[in-house]
Write a protein that holds these residues in place. Structure first.
Motif, short mmCIF file in Angstrom:
data_model
loop_
_atom_site.label_atom_id
_atom_site.label_comp_id
_atom_site.label_asym_id
_atom_site.label_seq_id
_atom_site.Cartn_x
_atom_site.Cartn_y
_atom_site.Cartn_z
N LEU A 1 -2.51 5.09 5.21
CA LEU A 1 -1.75 4.61 4.07
C LEU A 1 -0.76 3.58 4.58
CD1 LEU A 1 -1.14 4.96 1.07
CD2 LEU A 1 0.51 6.70 1.69
N LYS A 2 -0.91 2.35 4.11
CA LYS A 2 -0.06 1.28 4.60
C LYS A 2 1.00 0.96 3.54
CE LYS A 2 -3.50 -0.71 7.61
NZ LYS A 2 -4.25 -1.91 8.01
N LEU A 3 2.21 1.32 3.83
CA LEU A 3 3.33 1.03 2.95
C LEU A 3 4.26 0.05 3.65
CD1 LEU A 3 4.20 4.56 1.57
CD2 LEU A 3 2.99 2.75 0.39
N LYS A 4 4.74 -0.91 2.89
CA LYS A 4 5.69 -1.86 3.44
C LYS A 4 7.08 -1.22 3.49
CE LYS A 4 3.17 -5.74 1.51
NZ LYS A 4 3.17 -6.83 0.55
N PRO A 5 7.98 -1.75 4.31
CA PRO A 5 9.33 -1.18 4.37
C PRO A 5 10.04 -1.13 3.01
CG PRO A 5 8.99 -2.64 6.21
CD PRO A 5 7.78 -2.78 5.33
N VAL A 6 9.81 -2.14 2.16
CA VAL A 6 10.44 -2.13 0.84
C VAL A 6 9.91 -0.97 0.00
CG1 VAL A 6 8.80 -3.75 -0.20
CG2 VAL A 6 11.10 -3.56 -1.13
N ASP A 7 8.63 -0.63 0.15
CA ASP A 7 8.06 0.51 -0.57
C ASP A 7 8.68 1.82 -0.09
OD1 ASP A 7 6.33 -1.21 -1.97
OD2 ASP A 7 4.85 -1.11 -0.36
N LEU A 8 8.87 1.96 1.22
CA LEU A 8 9.48 3.18 1.75
C LEU A 8 10.93 3.32 1.30
CD1 LEU A 8 8.01 3.09 5.36
CD2 LEU A 8 7.33 4.58 3.48
N ARG A 9 11.68 2.19 1.26
CA ARG A 9 13.06 2.25 0.77
C ARG A 9 13.09 2.65 -0.71
NH1 ARG A 9 13.63 -2.32 4.05
NH2 ARG A 9 13.27 -3.72 2.29
N ASN A 10 12.19 2.08 -1.52
CA ASN A 10 12.16 2.43 -2.94
C ASN A 10 11.79 3.88 -3.15
OD1 ASN A 10 12.94 -0.10 -3.77
ND2 ASN A 10 10.85 -0.82 -4.15
N LEU A 11 10.83 4.40 -2.37
CA LEU A 11 10.45 5.81 -2.49
C LEU A 11 11.61 6.72 -2.11
CD1 LEU A 11 6.81 5.79 -1.08
CD2 LEU A 11 7.50 6.24 -3.42
N SER A 12 12.33 6.37 -1.04
CA SER A 12 13.49 7.18 -0.63
C SER A 12 14.57 7.16 -1.69
CB SER A 12 14.05 6.67 0.69
OG SER A 12 13.11 6.77 1.70
N LEU A 13 14.81 5.98 -2.27
CA LEU A 13 15.84 5.86 -3.30
C LEU A 13 15.46 6.65 -4.55
CD1 LEU A 13 18.45 4.64 -4.40
CD2 LEU A 13 17.15 2.62 -5.03
N LEU A 14 14.20 6.53 -4.98
CA LEU A 14 13.75 7.27 -6.16
C LEU A 14 13.79 8.77 -5.92
CD1 LEU A 14 10.74 5.08 -7.32
CD2 LEU A 14 12.95 5.34 -8.44
N ALA A 15 13.42 9.21 -4.71
CA ALA A 15 13.49 10.63 -4.40
C ALA A 15 14.93 11.13 -4.42
CB ALA A 15 12.85 10.90 -3.05
N SER A 16 15.85 10.33 -3.89
CA SER A 16 17.26 10.73 -3.88
C SER A 16 17.85 10.76 -5.30
CB SER A 16 18.06 9.77 -3.01
OG SER A 16 19.41 10.10 -3.02
N LEU A 17 17.50 9.77 -6.11
CA LEU A 17 18.02 9.74 -7.47
C LEU A 17 17.44 10.85 -8.35
CD1 LEU A 17 18.00 5.90 -8.21
CD2 LEU A 17 20.01 7.38 -8.11
N SER A 18 16.24 11.30 -8.01
CA SER A 18 15.58 12.28 -8.88
C SER A 18 15.77 13.72 -8.43
CB SER A 18 14.09 11.96 -8.96
OG SER A 18 13.49 12.09 -7.69
#
Length: 197
Positions: A17-34
């Protein structure tokens, strides 16, 4: 859009699974907000908390802003909800937030989205999953360089007659992908004599 904590397991023999750094930051932010979201609810469907902004200390990391400028900076953005020693902060205006000259050292309780600011009422509308008891401890709001992922704004549910808040018409664009290097084309060198005979 429904947000839940996302865990990705990668094994040696499984797919890559190839995720760009911006995707990983967005996933971390969404997980933290949710964190703490009930099943079936979304961030955009939560009722915001109303907080009088004159009772809060605010700071934009790495910048010194005045009262109205700092309110414009935190509007529609992700902020950290913190508890700090506000004796080091200064109040320039009685109707504005307390301001720090430098980045304070503080305890962070979680993240929130500033949904709107009402200047007439002096209220800040915060969307967060933190419980009210934790929110009562917050006396400082810090804004860094975190940006809201596009999915939160563009996937809002609204009636067809009302426009979505903070969303403008998206213009089609070209050239959004990177230029791929051509590795199989020979390079032409000028002015170099390669003939040794």
């Amino acid at each position: 859009m429904q947000c839940h904590s996302i865990v990705i397991y990668l094994h040696q023999n499984s797919f890559s699974l190839k995720l760009k750094p911006v995707d990983l930051r967005n996933l971390s932010l969404l997980a933290s907000l949710s964190l703490g979201l009930e099943s079936g609810s979304t961030l955009t469907s939560l009722s915001p908390y109303t907080v009088p902004f004159r009772q809060l200390a605010m700071h934009v990391c790495h910048y010194r802003l005045s009262g109205l400028d700092i309110l414009a900076a935190v509007n529609a953005s992700v902020v950290a909800l913190c508890t700090a020693d506000i004796s080091e902060a200064q109040r320039e205006d009685d109707n504005m937030p307390i301001l720090f000259d430098e980045m304070p050292v503080c305890d962070c309780h979680g993240l929130a989205i500033v949904r709107a600011i009402d200047l007439q009422q002096g209220l800040l509308y915060l969307v967060t999953t933190l419980p009210r008891a934790t929110l009562m401890k917050v006396n400082t709001i810090l804004k860094g360089c975190l940006a809201l992922p596009d999915q939160i704004i563009l996937k809002q549910k609204s009636s067809h007659t009302d426009p979505l808040p903070y969303v403008d018409a998206l213009a089609p664009s070209t050239g959004v992908s990177a230029v791929r290097p051509r590795t199989r084309m020979p390079r032409i060198t000028y002015g170099v004599n390669c003939d040794n005979t």
